[in-house]
Design a protein around this motif. Sequence first.
Motif, PDB file in Angstrom:
ATOM      1  N   VAL A 141      90.614  69.490  39.080  1.00  0.00           N
ATOM      2  CA  VAL A 141      90.180  69.365  40.470  1.00  0.00           C
ATOM      3  C   VAL A 141      89.023  68.376  40.531  1.00  0.00           C
ATOM      4  O   VAL A 141      88.028  68.515  39.812  1.00  0.00           O
ATOM      5  CB  VAL A 141      89.734  70.724  41.036  1.00  0.00           C
ATOM      6  CG1 VAL A 141      89.272  70.575  42.482  1.00  0.00           C
ATOM      7  CG2 VAL A 141      90.880  71.735  40.934  1.00  0.00           C
ATOM      8  N   VAL A 142      89.149  67.377  41.376  1.00  0.00           N
ATOM      9  CA  VAL A 142      88.114  66.355  41.475  1.00  0.00           C
ATOM     10  C   VAL A 142      87.738  66.146  42.938  1.00  0.00           C
ATOM     11  O   VAL A 142      88.477  66.514  43.855  1.00  0.00           O
ATOM     12  CB  VAL A 142      88.575  65.006  40.863  1.00  0.00           C
ATOM     13  CG1 VAL A 142      88.841  65.162  39.382  1.00  0.00           C
ATOM     14  CG2 VAL A 142      89.832  64.492  41.584  1.00  0.00           C
ATOM     15  N   GLY A 143      86.572  65.519  43.143  1.00  0.00           N
ATOM     16  CA  GLY A 143      86.145  65.152  44.487  1.00  0.00           C
ATOM     17  C   GLY A 143      86.105  66.335  45.439  1.00  0.00           C
ATOM     18  O   GLY A 143      85.582  67.399  45.113  1.00  0.00           O
ATOM     19  N   ASN A 144      86.704  66.137  46.584  1.00  0.00           N
ATOM     20  CA  ASN A 144      86.659  67.153  47.638  1.00  0.00           C
ATOM     21  C   ASN A 144      87.919  68.010  47.682  1.00  0.00           C
ATOM     22  O   ASN A 144      88.219  68.637  48.694  1.00  0.00           O
ATOM     23  CB  ASN A 144      86.462  66.478  48.999  1.00  0.00           C
ATOM     24  CG  ASN A 144      85.676  67.360  49.959  1.00  0.00           C
ATOM     25  OD1 ASN A 144      84.843  68.163  49.546  1.00  0.00           O
ATOM     26  ND2 ASN A 144      85.945  67.209  51.256  1.00  0.00           N
ATOM     27  N   GLU A 145      88.674  68.044  46.579  1.00  0.00           N
ATOM     28  CA  GLU A 145      89.911  68.823  46.560  1.00  0.00           C
ATOM     29  C   GLU A 145      89.651  70.319  46.731  1.00  0.00           C
ATOM     30  O   GLU A 145      90.489  71.043  47.277  1.00  0.00           O
ATOM     31  CB  GLU A 145      90.677  68.556  45.267  1.00  0.00           C
ATOM     32  CG  GLU A 145      91.293  67.164  45.201  1.00  0.00           C
ATOM     33  CD  GLU A 145      92.036  66.922  43.891  1.00  0.00           C
ATOM     34  OE1 GLU A 145      93.006  66.140  43.911  1.00  0.00           O
ATOM     35  OE2 GLU A 145      91.637  67.509  42.858  1.00  0.00           O
ATOM     36  N   TYR A 146      88.515  70.790  46.259  1.00  0.00           N
ATOM     37  CA  TYR A 146      88.184  72.206  46.433  1.00  0.00           C
ATOM     38  C   TYR A 146      88.141  72.570  47.918  1.00  0.00           C
ATOM     39  O   TYR A 146      88.670  73.610  48.327  1.00  0.00           O
ATOM     40  CB  TYR A 146      86.833  72.500  45.768  1.00  0.00           C
ATOM     41  CG  TYR A 146      86.299  73.886  46.042  1.00  0.00           C
ATOM     42  CD1 TYR A 146      86.816  74.992  45.377  1.00  0.00           C
ATOM     43  CD2 TYR A 146      85.280  74.085  46.972  1.00  0.00           C
ATOM     44  CE1 TYR A 146      86.319  76.265  45.627  1.00  0.00           C
ATOM     45  CE2 TYR A 146      84.787  75.351  47.221  1.00  0.00           C
ATOM     46  CZ  TYR A 146      85.302  76.442  46.549  1.00  0.00           C
ATOM     47  OH  TYR A 146      84.819  77.689  46.804  1.00  0.00           O
ATOM     48  N   GLN A 147      87.522  71.718  48.741  1.00  0.00           N
ATOM     49  CA  GLN A 147      87.489  71.984  50.170  1.00  0.00           C
ATOM     50  C   GLN A 147      88.885  71.945  50.771  1.00  0.00           C
ATOM     51  O   GLN A 147      89.184  72.664  51.725  1.00  0.00           O
ATOM     52  CB  GLN A 147      86.594  70.969  50.879  1.00  0.00           C
ATOM     53  CG  GLN A 147      85.106  71.243  50.747  1.00  0.00           C
ATOM     54  CD  GLN A 147      84.675  72.463  51.546  1.00  0.00           C
ATOM     55  OE1 GLN A 147      85.490  73.240  52.001  1.00  0.00           O
ATOM     56  NE2 GLN A 147      83.384  72.638  51.682  1.00  0.00           N
ATOM     57  N   THR A 148      89.751  71.102  50.206  1.00  0.00           N
ATOM     58  CA  THR A 148      91.106  71.002  50.737  1.00  0.00           C
ATOM     59  C   THR A 148      91.880  72.298  50.537  1.00  0.00           C
ATOM     60  O   THR A 148      92.747  72.639  51.346  1.00  0.00           O
ATOM     61  CB  THR A 148      91.848  69.825  50.091  1.00  0.00           C
ATOM     62  OG1 THR A 148      91.055  68.638  50.224  1.00  0.00           O
ATOM     63  CG2 THR A 148      93.196  69.575  50.762  1.00  0.00           C
ATOM     64  N   PHE A 149      91.576  73.047  49.473  1.00  0.00           N
ATOM     65  CA  PHE A 149      92.214  74.354  49.270  1.00  0.00           C
ATOM     66  C   PHE A 149      91.947  75.243  50.490  1.00  0.00           C
ATOM     67  O   PHE A 149      92.854  75.883  51.023  1.00  0.00           O
ATOM     68  CB  PHE A 149      91.670  75.046  48.016  1.00  0.00           C
ATOM     69  CG  PHE A 149      91.919  74.299  46.725  1.00  0.00           C
ATOM     70  CD1 PHE A 149      93.013  73.476  46.578  1.00  0.00           C
ATOM     71  CD2 PHE A 149      91.046  74.446  45.661  1.00  0.00           C
ATOM     72  CE1 PHE A 149      93.246  72.791  45.393  1.00  0.00           C
ATOM     73  CE2 PHE A 149      91.255  73.770  44.468  1.00  0.00           C
ATOM     74  CZ  PHE A 149      92.355  72.936  44.335  1.00  0.00           C
ATOM     75  N   THR A 150      90.690  75.278  50.906  1.00  0.00           N
ATOM     76  CA  THR A 150      90.321  76.087  52.066  1.00  0.00           C
ATOM     77  C   THR A 150      90.961  75.553  53.336  1.00  0.00           C
ATOM     78  O   THR A 150      91.431  76.316  54.189  1.00  0.00           O
ATOM     79  CB  THR A 150      88.791  76.115  52.228  1.00  0.00           C
ATOM     80  OG1 THR A 150      88.205  76.660  51.051  1.00  0.00           O
ATOM     81  CG2 THR A 150      88.379  76.953  53.423  1.00  0.00           C
ATOM     82  N   THR A 151      91.010  74.219  53.459  1.00  0.00           N
ATOM     83  CA  THR A 151      91.586  73.616  54.654  1.00  0.00           C
ATOM     84  C   THR A 151      93.071  73.943  54.796  1.00  0.00           C
ATOM     85  O   THR A 151      93.545  74.253  55.896  1.00  0.00           O
ATOM     86  CB  THR A 151      91.388  72.091  54.618  1.00  0.00           C
ATOM     87  OG1 THR A 151      89.991  71.795  54.588  1.00  0.00           O
ATOM     88  CG2 THR A 151      92.025  71.432  55.830  1.00  0.00           C
TER      89      THR A 151
END
Length: 519
Positions: free
Chosen positions: A95-105
């Motif tokens: 997981v890189v960059g803002n992918e963690y936030q994309t999980f929530t999105t």
Amino acid sequence: MSHSIQKNGIQAEATTPDSSSLSPSSKKTSLRLRIREIVWDSLDRSPEERRLIFKLDIFILINSTWAGFTYFSKNLNSNNVSNAYVSGMKEDLHVVGNEYQTFTTMWTIGYVLSQIPSQIIITRIRPSIWCPTWELIWVLVTFATAAVKTPHHLYACRFFVGFAEGTFYPAVHTILGGWYTKRELAKRASIFFASAFVGSMFSGYLQAALYKGMNGTGGLEGWRWLFIFDGIITFPMALWGLFLHLKGKLDANFFLAYYALPDLPSNTRVRWLTQEEKQLARQRMIDAGKGQDEPFTWVGIRRVLWKWHFWVYTTYYTFFICSENIGLYMNLWLKSLKHYSVPQVNTYPTVINAITIVTTLSYGWTSDALQLRAPIVYFSLTVCLFAALNLAIWDGVPFGLKWASFYLTGFAQGSGPIFLTMVNEMCAGDTLERKFILGTTNSVAYAFNAWIPLLTYNTTKAPRFMLGNSVTVGLIVCAAVTLTVAVVLQRRDAKNESDSESTGGEDGVVRAWTPKTRV
């Protein structure tokens, strides 16, 4: 002794002698009854009503039953993503960059898309069929989450998990509002909501235990076992809900027959209520001024959209939900300090959930005991504003105050069910409006919450989040302003209704579309 009269859902006191004329024994009795009512509101009712409320509390509310335990498992799953991320998932999935936030999105997008259609559908299909069916789908997707190999696989799983969850929360609040009166609703909504944070708190401890005890077992990382465990404990709940409808044909055992959603008083088929109790439940709702159940029609929706309730309540809840993100990143802050182990990073933030559980229950009891709604919400917003200001300033804020500010965010979320109780009460006379707004408040709020954190809480900015914390301060202020607008409009409507009744006029606010439901 004074007694209460219910008229159009408004509690009115009958004429009583001056308090100075009451004997000491009468005052003592009144105080004892008042204390009993505060402890649990059914203790001063008739034996028949106490028995009915007791059954409702057992089979709808208590956390070992379907709704409470299911909500517990859903929030366990939601927090599992955060705990898995700091427990090896980031490295395993690259997981890189803002992918963690994309999980929530992705979860939020699914959650948003299902809520309004679901609330419309349950006016045609029984919630006791609809909700358990989606619960089974949720279980299957949760199992699939344990097998993801890339962030994109997790995107798909989070979308379908959110879609399945969107059918649940507003439906349960619809059911709670359909069975409980004004004196009872806030604390029940708070107990139901608190069960979610038991799951949130438990997730951190569970991840810590699985990381230590099962990491590598069966060739699977510890964070994958977290989702497997969640699916295992939820699977029986989905089956229990569905088996209720087979009971008459298969004579399923006692537990399968008794643990499920009861629909609404007007159409319930549960066998744990007698016909007399079902009739009493219907009469309680009539006496409370609650309208008859109404199926979805476009004429009905236009009627709902014409009134201020939809616009103001939905706007407030949007500000409220979008301001809750501030407490979700404590584990990222702790991880950035590089002073704490993986189990500590997972468990220390669980104190926020413990605080939310305590404050949620406190809000519920206080709100019902004092018959206050908005002041409870104002208090929670004030505490969260103080915490948000500290985290927005950040530089120069002592380490201990930062830690305390993260914990103080636990005061905010528990006011959510108090606000939804207010919605349930204000829209009680129009059941279609009540169901629709309970869905739209959540749906619209999470529609905005799907993209706002992507811009304001970019993971690459952790743990500072200056933009996100500053925006949260503004959102809390906007929520307080919108709540004030709602309170002013509620008082205006109450005054208009009171003036109409005092002059012998028709109750045009509600009676215009529910002519058969008011007595």
